[in-house]
Design an enzyme around this catalytic site. Sequence first.
Site, PDB file in Angstrom:
ATOM      1  CG  ASP A  35     -95.233  32.112 -37.422  1.00  0.00           C
ATOM      2  OD1 ASP A  35     -95.831  32.987 -36.785  1.00  0.00           O
ATOM      3  OD2 ASP A  35     -94.664  31.169 -36.593  1.00  0.00           O
ATOM      4  CG  PHE A 230     -98.963  55.888 -17.873  1.00  0.00           C
ATOM      5  CD1 PHE A 230     -97.684  55.967 -17.837  1.00  0.00           C
ATOM      6  CD2 PHE A 230     -99.730  57.524 -17.640  1.00  0.00           C
ATOM      7  CE1 PHE A 230     -96.790  56.717 -17.122  1.00  0.00           C
ATOM      8  CE2 PHE A 230     -98.756  58.397 -17.156  1.00  0.00           C
ATOM      9  CZ  PHE A 230     -97.464  58.158 -17.170  1.00  0.00           C
ATOM     10  CB  CYS A 280     -98.762  43.912 -23.621  1.00  0.00           C
ATOM     11  SG  CYS A 280     -98.671  43.289 -25.423  1.00  0.00           S
TER      12      CYS A 280
HETATM   13  C1  UDX Z   1     -96.989  40.573 -30.140  1.00  0.00           C
HETATM   14  C2  UDX Z   1     -95.421  41.044 -30.169  1.00  0.00           C
HETATM   15  O1  UDX Z   1     -94.846  40.864 -31.121  1.00  0.00           O
HETATM   16  C3  UDX Z   1     -94.942  41.180 -28.620  1.00  0.00           C
HETATM   17  O2  UDX Z   1     -93.637  41.825 -28.574  1.00  0.00           O
HETATM   18  C4  UDX Z   1     -95.953  41.949 -27.659  1.00  0.00           C
HETATM   19  O3  UDX Z   1     -95.456  42.161 -26.504  1.00  0.00           O
HETATM   20  C5  UDX Z   1     -97.073  41.008 -27.689  1.00  0.00           C
HETATM   21  O4  UDX Z   1     -97.769  40.611 -28.867  1.00  0.00           O
HETATM   22  P1  UDX Z   1     -97.903  38.271 -30.451  1.00  0.00           P
HETATM   23  O5  UDX Z   1     -98.247  38.316 -31.846  1.00  0.00           O
HETATM   24  O6  UDX Z   1     -99.056  38.226 -29.454  1.00  0.00           O
HETATM   25  O7  UDX Z   1     -96.603  39.134 -30.121  1.00  0.00           O
HETATM   26  O8  UDX Z   1     -97.062  36.846 -30.213  1.00  0.00           O
HETATM   27  P2  UDX Z   1     -97.731  35.386 -30.944  1.00  0.00           P
HETATM   28  O9  UDX Z   1     -98.953  35.317 -31.038  1.00  0.00           O
HETATM   29  O10 UDX Z   1     -96.553  34.437 -29.969  1.00  0.00           O
HETATM   30  O11 UDX Z   1     -96.794  35.337 -32.069  1.00  0.00           O
HETATM   31  C6  UDX Z   1     -95.581  35.276 -32.429  1.00  0.00           C
HETATM   32  C7  UDX Z   1     -95.224  34.380 -33.847  1.00  0.00           C
HETATM   33  O12 UDX Z   1     -93.864  34.602 -33.943  1.00  0.00           O
HETATM   34  C8  UDX Z   1     -95.422  32.935 -33.326  1.00  0.00           C
HETATM   35  O13 UDX Z   1     -96.224  32.554 -34.279  1.00  0.00           O
HETATM   36  C9  UDX Z   1     -93.888  32.449 -33.729  1.00  0.00           C
HETATM   37  O14 UDX Z   1     -94.097  31.058 -34.257  1.00  0.00           O
HETATM   38  C10 UDX Z   1     -93.464  33.342 -34.620  1.00  0.00           C
HETATM   39  N1  UDX Z   1     -91.924  33.204 -34.616  1.00  0.00           N
HETATM   40  C11 UDX Z   1     -91.228  33.229 -33.569  1.00  0.00           C
HETATM   41  C12 UDX Z   1     -91.374  33.309 -35.918  1.00  0.00           C
HETATM   42  O15 UDX Z   1     -92.099  33.203 -36.753  1.00  0.00           O
HETATM   43  N2  UDX Z   1     -89.861  33.311 -35.995  1.00  0.00           N
HETATM   44  C13 UDX Z   1     -89.413  33.360 -35.046  1.00  0.00           C
HETATM   45  O16 UDX Z   1     -87.856  33.280 -34.973  1.00  0.00           O
HETATM   46  C14 UDX Z   1     -89.825  33.470 -33.589  1.00  0.00           C
HETATM   47  C1  UDX Z   2    -103.016  45.910 -24.051  1.00  0.00           C
HETATM   48  C2  UDX Z   2    -103.091  47.488 -24.396  1.00  0.00           C
HETATM   49  O1  UDX Z   2    -104.491  48.096 -24.144  1.00  0.00           O
HETATM   50  C3  UDX Z   2    -102.780  47.523 -25.876  1.00  0.00           C
HETATM   51  O2  UDX Z   2    -102.811  48.959 -26.374  1.00  0.00           O
HETATM   52  C4  UDX Z   2    -101.456  46.889 -26.294  1.00  0.00           C
HETATM   53  O3  UDX Z   2    -100.928  47.096 -27.577  1.00  0.00           O
HETATM   54  C5  UDX Z   2    -101.464  45.385 -25.884  1.00  0.00           C
HETATM   55  O4  UDX Z   2    -101.848  45.499 -24.405  1.00  0.00           O
HETATM   56  P1  UDX Z   2    -104.740  43.801 -24.221  1.00  0.00           P
HETATM   57  O5  UDX Z   2    -103.675  43.145 -23.282  1.00  0.00           O
HETATM   58  O6  UDX Z   2    -104.857  42.841 -25.580  1.00  0.00           O
HETATM   59  O7  UDX Z   2    -103.961  45.237 -24.596  1.00  0.00           O
HETATM   60  O8  UDX Z   2    -105.881  44.209 -23.584  1.00  0.00           O
HETATM   61  P2  UDX Z   2    -106.592  45.274 -22.617  1.00  0.00           P
HETATM   62  O9  UDX Z   2    -108.104  45.727 -23.068  1.00  0.00           O
HETATM   63  O10 UDX Z   2    -105.698  46.364 -22.227  1.00  0.00           O
HETATM   64  O11 UDX Z   2    -106.761  44.558 -21.059  1.00  0.00           O
HETATM   65  C6  UDX Z   2    -105.665  44.188 -20.390  1.00  0.00           C
HETATM   66  C7  UDX Z   2    -106.276  43.525 -19.160  1.00  0.00           C
HETATM   67  O12 UDX Z   2    -106.570  44.528 -18.218  1.00  0.00           O
HETATM   68  C8  UDX Z   2    -107.389  42.460 -19.009  1.00  0.00           C
HETATM   69  O13 UDX Z   2    -107.037  41.497 -18.449  1.00  0.00           O
HETATM   70  C9  UDX Z   2    -108.334  43.189 -18.787  1.00  0.00           C
HETATM   71  O14 UDX Z   2    -109.507  42.636 -18.418  1.00  0.00           O
HETATM   72  C10 UDX Z   2    -107.739  44.198 -17.799  1.00  0.00           C
HETATM   73  N1  UDX Z   2    -108.581  45.526 -17.618  1.00  0.00           N
HETATM   74  C11 UDX Z   2    -108.847  46.315 -18.677  1.00  0.00           C
HETATM   75  C12 UDX Z   2    -109.226  45.736 -16.333  1.00  0.00           C
HETATM   76  O15 UDX Z   2    -108.874  44.756 -15.230  1.00  0.00           O
HETATM   77  N2  UDX Z   2    -109.841  46.762 -16.294  1.00  0.00           N
HETATM   78  C13 UDX Z   2    -109.977  47.680 -17.159  1.00  0.00           C
HETATM   79  O16 UDX Z   2    -110.832  48.661 -17.039  1.00  0.00           O
HETATM   80  C14 UDX Z   2    -109.611  47.632 -18.413  1.00  0.00           C
END
Ligand code: UDX
Ligand code: UDX
Length: 475
Positions: A35, A230, A280
Amino acid sequence: MQIKNICCIGAGYVGGPTMAVIADKCQNINVDVVDIDLKRIQKWNSSNLEELPIYEPGLKEIIQRCRDKNLKFSTSIKEKINNADMIFISVNTPTKKKGFGAGKASDLKWVEACARQVALYASNHTIVVEKSTLPVRTAGVIKEILNESEISTKNSNLKKTFDVLSNPEFLAEGSAINDLISPDRVLIGGENPNAIDCLAQIYQKWVPDEKILRTNLWSSELAKLTSNAFLAQRISSINSISAICEETGADIREVSKAIGSDSRIGSKFLNSGPGFGGSCFKKDILNIVYLSEFFGLPEVASFWESVVRLNDWQQHRISKLIVRKLFGTLSNKKIVILGFAFKANTNDTRESPAKNISKDLLEEGASLVIHDPKVSSDQINFDLKIESTKPLTGGKNISFDLEGKWQKENNLEDCFKDADAVILLTEWDEYKNIKWEKVFGQMRKPSWVFDTRSITNPSEVRKAGLNLWRIGDGL
Ligand code: UDX
Ligand code: UDX
């Protein structure tokens, strides 16, 4: 081709847990997570496992087992790319803030930067795996950059070749480790069946083969966006019905149960709440909106955009009704916010409904006391863009100059003294066992509880003397 060395670029919520599980399940493979953020890497390497940069149940146990054996965290990007047979790109792809597609399209600058680094430093044959959630046809961008490198090294001793795969992540925060260990499916999109097999062999160490789906690149990319769209759509649908329940005397929990019992609909993702958060859902839907507009499909764009609009509306509607119930003004009122993370069991606050609702209430002049078992004061400062006042000690009375300000309280029991309202925004387990009778004794009267997550027992709260508003409760 036998994979011996994996490098993952991006030690975030996705890269960290995913690589930890791969290292744990494939002890013959060296996994290097790199990273650009040195501080984050130092936290991953901290001897105190409570200091890991992300909180996920079950994660620290795996880190303890594998770290410094076949799982390493570093900033040695060049060296680890050079050494790897397979590279996962797991960097963040935030929504673009300016330029074409601002507010909707994903900013791919980090993904492009990674592809360029891979093109420069990789050696021999390398399989590049997209792990980040990306707009459809991003693999094309990566392939183009890598192709240039293939062409320029074609006749040299340092000949480089690449395969690009899409392997989207379906883990949900808070249950990431379990989702990785027992996935509903693993999706691998690609063109070269040999490269697909190499990645499939890694997952086969713990995932039954029938759960490993092989598709073309673009289907895999689109399937990930569509899955999230969805799921989010179900939440907006049920939240829209929660508002009808409140007007008509129906109860959203009963409605959810009744419709979820239809096996064609299914019971998951039907909990009405303060709106979906997380990194996401919104981003991925906006990506579909952008793609649809780009390809001249305005009806499709507006269909999906309405899911995000409904979500924003749900959050602000809750803020408004809190103000209404508290006699139309929050100035000089102390309001307790229980939960700041976007869901329970994570310290992540990205797109958390608590952020928007807290901002609305601060704007109305409320004094907020915020409690969350895992989110730090620094994170809340960053999210609200308002410096906290000094932490409360021992539940002291709030004075009027705290109007429009907030304080973090780490001890749940000390939150309630002289408060006018308690708002439950994250479904942490410890909030399910609050002794409301005791809380009522400490609050100013009339005292309110706003339960946006349906975690209270309504008769207990009401019996304690509190006024209760629950999401989708028309009684
Ligand atoms: C992930 C997925 O990669 C993203 O596309 C998805 O929609 C959400 O989840 P996430 O792991 O949650 O992202 O993101 P984050 O916790 O911000 O981690 C990304 C890391 O990549 C950071 O630690 C950042 O410093 C690093 N990074 C970014 C690099 O190492 N190199 C880069 O050029 C840019
Ligand atoms: C989501 C997808 O579930 C996962 O498959 C993908 O890879 C990343 O995005 P995440 O965002 O980590 O995961 O959590 P999720 O459990 O999906 O909840 C998303 C949001 O929806 C939260 O704010 C949660 O509180 C809300 N939620 C979920 C509701 O309001 N009602 C529900 O019944 C379920």
